[in-house]
Scaffold this motif. Sequence first.
Motif, PDB file in Angstrom:
ATOM      1  N   GLU A  85      47.887  36.516  37.311  1.00 17.16           N
ATOM      2  CA  GLU A  85      46.293  36.278  37.188  1.00 17.16           C
ATOM      3  C   GLU A  85      45.801  35.779  38.511  1.00 17.16           C
ATOM      4  OE1 GLU A  85      44.254  33.707  33.841  1.00 17.16           O
ATOM      5  OE2 GLU A  85      46.146  34.023  33.789  1.00 17.16           O
TER       6      GLU A  85
ATOM      7  N   VAL B 118      37.597  37.693  30.751  1.00 19.34           N
ATOM      8  CA  VAL B 118      38.862  37.997  31.665  1.00 19.34           C
ATOM      9  C   VAL B 118      38.744  39.524  31.582  1.00 19.34           C
ATOM     10  CG1 VAL B 118      41.316  38.340  30.914  1.00 19.34           C
ATOM     11  CG2 VAL B 118      40.202  36.276  29.930  1.00 19.34           C
TER      12      VAL B 118
ATOM     13  N   GLU C  56      40.792  42.644  32.542  1.00 17.62           N
ATOM     14  CA  GLU C  56      42.408  42.920  32.309  1.00 17.62           C
ATOM     15  C   GLU C  56      42.621  44.630  32.938  1.00 17.62           C
ATOM     16  OE1 GLU C  56      46.344  42.359  30.104  1.00 17.62           O
ATOM     17  OE2 GLU C  56      44.561  41.977  28.967  1.00 17.62           O
TER      18      GLU C  56
ATOM     19  N   PHE D 287      47.212  37.491  43.376  1.00 18.11           N
ATOM     20  CA  PHE D 287      47.691  37.570  42.076  1.00 18.11           C
ATOM     21  C   PHE D 287      48.835  36.229  41.876  1.00 18.11           C
ATOM     22  CE2 PHE D 287      45.119  41.164  41.244  1.00 18.11           C
ATOM     23  CZ  PHE D 287      44.763  40.967  39.900  1.00 18.11           C
TER      24      PHE D 287
ATOM     25  N   ALA E 201      38.861  35.203  35.035  1.00 16.02           N
ATOM     26  CA  ALA E 201      40.099  35.555  35.581  1.00 16.02           C
ATOM     27  C   ALA E 201      40.350  36.993  35.622  1.00 16.02           C
ATOM     28  CB  ALA E 201      41.241  35.031  34.628  1.00 16.02           C
ATOM     29  N   CYS E 202      41.105  37.542  36.469  1.00 13.24           N
ATOM     30  CA  CYS E 202      41.727  38.806  36.514  1.00 13.24           C
ATOM     31  C   CYS E 202      43.268  38.888  36.405  1.00 13.24           C
ATOM     32  CB  CYS E 202      41.412  39.472  37.584  1.00 13.24           C
ATOM     33  SG  CYS E 202      41.663  41.478  37.965  1.00 13.24           S
ATOM     34  N   VAL E 203      43.616  39.810  35.150  1.00 13.46           N
ATOM     35  CA  VAL E 203      44.941  39.721  34.827  1.00 13.46           C
ATOM     36  C   VAL E 203      45.557  41.039  34.919  1.00 13.46           C
ATOM     37  CG1 VAL E 203      46.358  39.348  32.619  1.00 13.46           C
ATOM     38  CG2 VAL E 203      44.268  37.782  33.321  1.00 13.46           C
TER      39      VAL E 203
ATOM     40  N   SER F  18      43.335  30.377  28.438  1.00 14.63           N
ATOM     41  CA  SER F  18      42.649  31.773  29.076  1.00 14.63           C
ATOM     42  C   SER F  18      41.113  31.260  29.358  1.00 14.63           C
ATOM     43  CB  SER F  18      42.751  32.865  28.408  1.00 14.63           C
ATOM     44  OG  SER F  18      41.841  33.933  28.776  1.00 14.63           O
TER      45      SER F  18
ATOM     46  N   ARG G 193      42.329  33.505  39.380  1.00 12.40           N
ATOM     47  CA  ARG G 193      41.355  32.507  38.604  1.00 12.40           C
ATOM     48  C   ARG G 193      40.626  31.856  39.857  1.00 12.40           C
ATOM     49  NH1 ARG G 193      44.397  28.931  34.042  1.00 12.40           N
ATOM     50  NH2 ARG G 193      45.391  30.379  32.662  1.00 12.40           N
TER      51      ARG G 193
END
Length: 322
Positions: free
Chosen positions: A314, A84, A86, A139, A118-120, A80, A316
Amino acid sequence: MEPAARRAVPRHGDLQVPPVTAALLRAQSTRFAGLDPLLPAAVQPPPGDLLTAALPDGERVSAVLTRTLIQPGTPQSLWSASEVFELHPLLGAAEGDALDPLLRALPSALTVTSADTACVVTWPSRDAAAANALLAHGFVPLSVLAVRTATTPASDSTPGVTVRRATRADLDVLVESALAEVAYSAQVGGAIPRPDASAVKRAALRAHLTQGDPIWLAERDGVAVGHAEGWHTDSVPGSWAETRVRHGRWGYVNCLSVLPDARHAGVGRALMAVAHAELSPRTVGSFLYYNPPNPLSPVFWARQGYRPLWTVWEVRPATALR
């Protein structure tokens, strides 16, 4: 990848989700059941920032955005980003493409404080309309949570390969095997190489051995060629597992690794035959994470009886969101 609940660090005072969300959760649970009978009921999202958006027909959808800091030196740090964001969508009965207006609002809601971000979004794998919206915003499907029902037949063992329970005396070869998996996975986005990877894996493996979690070691002619890790987990109200699998006792496969020189020879199959035999009794089934871009994973796990339930999408770094 270890399934650990990310510790959400609120940005604006632990905004609570309004009670009207209960209706959305019921509607979302009904829609999820129509998509995939193995999906669990939708649960209340964690505290975070509430985002809302209007659909073309005037209906509104919402989502909760959380921010989590992954501590250095933890197992999670190897798969990870350190920071993050989310998104937990609450679409109710709306189709998956209703994610689009929420994703449009997402960039302005991010407060990025580092480059390692990161975006999840985790969403049901069978929702193709949602996949289209997520792809449009940058994504990538980097991980899949896959399930295997307890009735799926186990694979046969492989001649010439023996599998036994690992002990503390095997720690060095287990670390070597675990690092081989990290190195391969890092090539295809499933892992993040960190300078302390060896120390992190050693500490994690030692802890699992100490607490009695099963670790299986594969040997060929007396030489270690790979290992698998797993344990049992209970999906009960309020647990992390409840957000991903239906209530009940499940087997979880944390890691499967085969050393480079021993790959494509049935070692992984032999390991999983033993792991499934030990994990499957009196369980709903078993689950694990794999990395779709990994050319070895999807076919192998499908042959082992696993199929996607959730896809972890995700971006990144988080600033690459569009």
